[in-house]
Design a protein around this motif. Sequence first.
Motif, short mmCIF file in Angstrom:
data_model
loop_
_atom_site.label_atom_id
_atom_site.label_comp_id
_atom_site.label_asym_id
_atom_site.label_seq_id
_atom_site.Cartn_x
_atom_site.Cartn_y
_atom_site.Cartn_z
N THR A 1 0.87 -1.30 -0.20
CA THR A 1 -0.02 -0.03 -0.10
C THR A 1 0.92 1.28 0.04
N ALA A 2 0.06 2.35 -0.16
CA ALA A 2 1.09 3.59 -0.21
C ALA A 2 1.99 3.94 0.94
N ARG A 3 1.30 3.54 2.24
CA ARG A 3 2.10 3.83 3.59
C ARG A 3 2.82 2.61 4.08
N GLY A 4 2.93 1.64 3.46
CA GLY A 4 3.63 0.72 3.96
C GLY A 4 3.39 -0.82 3.20
N SER A 5 4.47 -1.91 3.58
CA SER A 5 4.25 -3.01 2.88
C SER A 5 3.96 -4.30 4.11
N ARG A 6 3.30 -5.34 3.61
CA ARG A 6 3.25 -6.62 4.42
C ARG A 6 3.05 -7.75 3.46
N ALA B 1 -6.41 -3.03 3.70
CA ALA B 1 -6.23 -1.71 4.24
C ALA B 1 -4.83 -1.21 4.22
N ASP B 2 -4.75 0.30 4.40
CA ASP B 2 -3.43 0.73 4.30
C ASP B 2 -3.26 1.17 5.76
N PHE B 3 -2.18 1.48 6.35
CA PHE B 3 -1.96 1.96 7.50
C PHE B 3 -2.51 3.42 7.81
N ASP B 4 -3.10 3.51 9.03
CA ASP B 4 -3.72 4.53 9.49
C ASP B 4 -2.76 5.92 9.90
N PRO B 5 -2.74 6.89 9.40
CA PRO B 5 -1.71 7.96 9.90
C PRO B 5 -2.29 8.73 11.21
N ARG B 6 -3.55 8.29 11.51
CA ARG B 6 -4.18 9.03 12.56
C ARG B 6 -3.75 8.55 14.20
N THR C 1 -4.12 3.24 -3.57
CA THR C 1 -4.56 4.56 -3.51
C THR C 1 -3.60 5.62 -2.66
N VAL C 2 -3.34 6.74 -3.04
CA VAL C 2 -2.40 7.64 -2.71
C VAL C 2 -2.52 8.29 -1.40
N PRO C 3 -1.72 8.67 -0.33
CA PRO C 3 -2.12 8.98 0.80
C PRO C 3 -3.07 10.35 0.62
N ALA C 4 -2.88 11.04 -0.29
CA ALA C 4 -3.67 12.64 -0.43
C ALA C 4 -5.18 11.95 -0.59
N ASN C 5 -5.53 10.99 -1.20
CA ASN C 5 -7.04 10.46 -1.26
C ASN C 5 -7.38 9.32 -0.30
N ASN C 6 -6.52 9.32 0.75
CA ASN C 6 -6.74 8.19 1.86
C ASN C 6 -6.39 8.70 3.17
N SER C 7 -7.11 9.86 3.75
CA SER C 7 -6.56 10.18 4.81
C SER C 7 -6.97 9.27 6.23
N THR C 8 -7.64 8.36 6.18
CA THR C 8 -7.93 7.37 7.27
C THR C 8 -6.91 6.28 7.06
N GLY C 9 -6.49 5.91 5.90
CA GLY C 9 -5.71 4.80 5.82
C GLY C 9 -6.44 3.50 5.30
N VAL C 10 -7.72 3.76 5.39
CA VAL C 10 -8.71 2.50 5.23
C VAL C 10 -8.68 1.83 3.86
#
Length: 802
Positions: free
Chosen positions: A209-214, A253-258, A769-778
Amino acid sequence: MTRHHAALLLSASLLALAAPAGAQEQPATEAQAAPTGDAAAPAEESDAIVVTGTRAQGRTRLDSASPVDVLSAASLQRQGTTEVAAALQAIAPSIDFPRAAATDATDAVRPATLRGLSPDQTLVLVNGIRGHASAVLNVNGSVGRGSSAVDLNTIPVTALDRIEVLRDGASAQYGSDAIAGVVNLRLREAREGGGATVTYGFYDTQIDTARGSRHRTGENTVTASAWQGIGFGTDGFLTVSGEYTKREPTNRADFDPRVTPTRITGRFGDPQVEQYTIFANAGTSLTDDWSLYGYAGYQDRDTRGTAFPRLPGVTAGYNVGTLYPDGFLPVINTKSIDLNSAVGVRGDVAGWNVDLSLSYGRNRATFRTLESANFAAGNASQTDFYSGRLTYDQWVAGLDVSRRFDVFRSLNVAFGLEGRREGYKIEAGEAASQPVSGISAGAQGFPGLSTANELERSRRNGSAYVDVEAQLTDAILLGLAGRYEDYSDFGSTANGKASLRFDLTDWLALRGTVSTGFRAPSLQQQFFTSTASVVQNGVPFLTITTPSTSPLGTALGGLQLEPEKSTNFSAGTVIRFGGFDLTIDGYYIKLRDQIALSENINASFSPSVAALLSPYGVTAARFFINGVRSTTKGIDAVAHYRWRTESAGAFDFTVAGNVNTVDVTSVPTSTATLNPAPTLFARSRVLTIEQGTPGEKVSGTIDWSLDRVGALARVTYYGDTNQPGTTPAADVRSGRHAITDLELRYQATPGGQIALGVSNLFDVYPDATVPANNSTGVIGFPYYSPFGFNGRYLYVRAGLSW
C-alpha cells in the motif's frame, strides 16, 4: 473510438489465429458438467444449441442473428473462484464484477455489469423464466449506485449445465431490464450419475500500500458441493444440487496515519461469508404430448463486512471511551435468505407448442450492526443491534406459444402473455439502533431503519408479445418482435426489434439488429427510505433518502419515476471454417430518462429547503430522479480454435475482447420546484458511469488435455477504471493490468480428479490509493478495480463423479 481501443481489438482478432481458449465453450456433456469431469475434455466440438435470443428450435450460437456466449459448467468450474458472477467475468468478454468494499450491504450482494451499463439493465433468467431482484438497493458510492439487481451468486455452479449470455438489447422479446442483454442460467438435467467436489484456497500475497508493505498468507475459503441425478418413470428426472461455502475476510487496508504508532485500524476487502444453497430441478412426461417441469432453490448467506473505524479523539461525537477505550470497528452483518421456484407444463395443442409456467422468487435481507455503539446512549449503549429488514418478492405467470410453418425455408411464429406481481417491504430496526433527530446517526456503521421508514408496497403488470423468425432463403434470416407492457404504477410502454442475418458463404455471415428497450423503475428505487449519516468531504451529514413522491420528496421537486428507455443498434460478422470460428459485433446504445439517486440537497442551499428539512431532524435529503442521458458504443470479438492431435492431445484456444465507451450526454439540473437546483448529479456520478468499468478487456485462454492430464492457462488484460472523487485530484485509478491464471488437472481414477491452480499468478494489484486520497488509511486500493484487490490465490480442487 480511440486508436488505443482499435489496436487492442485488432490484436485480439489476430492473436485468435494462434492463441489461447475458454471464453465461448459448448454445452457440456454429463461427464463434463460434473464437478470432476474428464481431465481430457476441454470442450465439445459441436456447435451449441441456444434458447436465448431466439424462440426457433435448433438454432446454434453461430447461426443466430444476435451474439450469444455459451459457457459450460466445466469452464465455470475450471478456476479458483466458486462464485458464479466472478467465474462469468473471467470467461465472458463483456461482463464486469467489481468487488465493492466498505459499502454496507453492497458488500454482501455485489452486482455484475454487462457492456458497462447499470447492473439492473441486464435481465437474468433461470431456465428461461424471469429471475427476481435483490431486496438490497445500492445507495453508496459503488459501481451500480442506485440499482437493485439480480444476485447471480444465489445459484451455485454445481447446479448449472451452462449459462447463455445474449449480448444484445432484448426488451421486445423478454420485457423490462434487457437493455444491455440477457443472462440465462440453465440448470442441470440428469436422470442418473452425480458428483462431489471440495475446493480449498488461500491467499499468499505481498501487499504494497502507499504507506507500507506486509506479507499475508491465509484468509482461506472452502467450498463443498455435490449433485445427484435421480430417474423415475420412463423419462422423469430429479437433479438435486447443494453447496456450502465458508470464506474468511480479507484485509487490504493501508496504515492509519491518525494513530501513533501507525497501524492498520480498518478492514478493507472481501467480507466474511458463510452460506449454504440447495437446488432441485425436475421434469417428467404426463402424456405423450405433455410434460411437467419445475425447479426450487434456497440459499442462506451470512455476510459480515465492516464500516470505517471509530477512533477516540478523531471520530466526531465519540463518547464511549469506557466501552471502547481504543476505538472500535463496526461490523455490518447482512443475512440474506433467497428463494427461487417455478413450475410449468408444456405440450402440443393443435400443432402449437404451448408452455405455461408460474414462478415465485423472494429475497429477504436482515441487518444487524455488531461490535458497535450508539453515541446517543454514551457508555450505556448496547453493542449489538438489530437494524431492520428489507424484503422483495415476485410472482410471474407466463404463457408462451410457438409453431414452425413450412413457409419460405421455414417460419417460426411465437406469441405469449405474462403477468407479474412485485412486492417490497421495509421493516424497522430496534429503537436503540435508530437515528435520533438532531442527536446522532444511530448505531455506528449501519444505523437502523427507523419506524418512520416502514412501508409495504406492490405493483402489477401485464404484457403481450409476438416474435417471428423467417428463414426467407438459405442465406437470409429475418426476425421481428414486438412487446406491449402495462404497469399499475407508471402506465404502459411498447417496444420492437428487427434482426437480419445474411450468410454470404458457408464460412462468412453478416448480422445486425435494431431495437428499442426499457427498464421499469424498481419498487426499491420508488420507495426505499432511510435516515443515515452520509459523509461528504470528510464531514458527516444526517441525511434522509426519501421516495420521490413522498411529501418531502414532492416538496423538493420529486416526481413519479418513469421507465428508462433505450435505442439499440448492433452489427457484426461470423467467420468459421474447420475448427476455427470468429465473431465480431459492434453495438451502439442510446439511453434516455435514466434513473439516478440525486446528490444530497443540503439545508444550507436555501432557507426554504432548511424549513422543509427541519421537521425531519436532518441536514440533507436525496431521492431518485429521471433525466440522465448517455451513449454506449463498443465492439465484442470472440475467436475460438479447436485443434485435436493424436499424440499431443486436444487444444482449445480462445481470445475474447471487448472495447467499450460510455458518454453521459446530459444530466438533470433542476427539479419540479427547485430551479436552479443544487448539484443533483455530481462529477463523481458522471465519471462512475463513464469510467467505473474498464474500457478494454482482452483475455486469451488455452485449455489442453491428454489422456488423464489437463491444463488451463489464461491471461486477462483489464483497462483502467476511475473511482472518481469530487475533484480530479481526488480520483483513484486502478491502472492497466494483466492477470494470469493457471490450473493443472489429473484424473487419478475413473471418476476421480484433482486440480491444482493459482489465480493471479504474478500477484498483481491495482494501483495503490495515494495518501492524499486516503486520509484514514482504510482504502488501500480502489474498489472499482475490475479484478478485485486481493492478490495471489492458490487452490486445490478434488472431486469424484459417479
